[in-house]
Design a protein around this motif. Sequence first.
Motif, PDB file in Angstrom:
ATOM      1  N   PRO A 173       0.839  -1.213   0.000  1.00  0.00           N
ATOM      2  CA  PRO A 173       0.000   0.000   0.000  1.00  0.00           C
ATOM      3  C   PRO A 173       0.865   1.250   0.000  1.00  0.00           C
ATOM      4  CG  PRO A 173       0.091  -0.913   2.199  1.00  0.00           C
ATOM      5  CD  PRO A 173       0.871  -1.860   1.322  1.00  0.00           C
ATOM      6  N   LEU A 174       1.436   1.577  -1.146  1.00  0.00           N
ATOM      7  CA  LEU A 174       2.293   2.756  -1.277  1.00  0.00           C
ATOM      8  C   LEU A 174       1.428   3.946  -1.650  1.00  0.00           C
ATOM      9  CD1 LEU A 174       5.263   1.120  -3.242  1.00  0.00           C
ATOM     10  CD2 LEU A 174       5.031   1.453  -0.776  1.00  0.00           C
ATOM     11  N   THR A 175       1.130   4.782  -0.688  1.00  0.00           N
ATOM     12  CA  THR A 175       0.187   5.879  -0.901  1.00  0.00           C
ATOM     13  C   THR A 175       0.819   7.262  -0.768  1.00  0.00           C
ATOM     14  OG1 THR A 175      -0.464   5.983   1.430  1.00  0.00           O
ATOM     15  CG2 THR A 175      -1.648   4.409   0.036  1.00  0.00           C
ATOM     16  N   GLY A 176       2.122   7.339  -0.528  1.00  0.00           N
ATOM     17  CA  GLY A 176       2.766   8.640  -0.392  1.00  0.00           C
ATOM     18  C   GLY A 176       3.056   9.263  -1.743  1.00  0.00           C
ATOM     19  N   HIS A 177       2.986  10.607  -1.809  1.00  0.00           N
ATOM     20  CA  HIS A 177       3.206  11.303  -3.075  1.00  0.00           C
ATOM     21  C   HIS A 177       4.115  12.503  -2.849  1.00  0.00           C
ATOM     22  CE1 HIS A 177       0.231   8.688  -4.738  1.00  0.00           C
ATOM     23  NE2 HIS A 177      -0.742   9.184  -4.001  1.00  0.00           N
TER      24      HIS A 177
END
Length: 302
Positions: free
Chosen positions: A102-106
Amino acid sequence: QYVTIGKAHMGTFKVGRDLGFFGQEGILNDFTLLGAGSTNGNTGPGSVTLGRIGLGYIYTDFMPQISWTSPSAGGFQVAGGIFAPLSDIVSTTLGATAFSAPLTGHGQPQFQFKATYTVPTKGKVKAKLWANLLTQSLERNTSDASPYFTTSTIQVGQSVRSWGFDYGTKISVGAADFVVYGYNGSGIGTEGLMFLSTSPAGQTRDSQGYYAQGTYTFGKKFTVGASYGQSNLSLASGELTSPFAADSLLVTRNNGSYIGQARYGLTKWMNLVGEYTHTRSESQAGAVWTSDSVALGTIAFF
């Protein structure tokens, strides 16, 4: 919704939500848009047909963007844009973290670039070529929690780079149209952008796909066509392929389908459509599923 600002000598700027560049030509030239394509099951009223999404191309999606398209110079055009980044949130979508990180960083936006060339031809022959590039950072956010990250080298704030490249051509000879399309990438997933794009440990999976189709129109009203397409997804380095591995049954090795269609223009705004589709799916563990479907109906434009 979007707005455009442009002049002939400076090109066109677009601000708002519209189709992305990557995969755009693939889906807009797919004749199953005027039909059904592969079905998504009959488990509920929310199920839809998929056309060739995940069966030859990745869905381009309607994406928030600030983009620019150049004027045409001898049939050649380029475009580029800054797009809202996407998350690899398959764990949220499917309710488990066993399939993807769950890679949700931007930390930065997504970037897409496009080039098209309309070949100067005469008579009944027309030809167009295109290529698109997409790249984005997938970052672990502070709120991303997964037991698989305990052994991962990716820490909070660190990221992996995803990229995708697609290409194709459409050639028309009189009433016959031919389309050949393909894509390659890493960390872009399958079916939808960034869907199953990484392993649970945060390593990118490689993607590849293609389709070829031919159609012929008789008397401007009756069109017949056929196509074959396939999308492939590889496991990341070190991922298990055992039937006992949770992700190896879910993560598709390849999806492919044969589609045949006949369409008749009843009026300028309504078509009668008949279509047959044979679909085959294989998981990373080697399990195989097939389906056959016949679709009959209408498509209306308004």
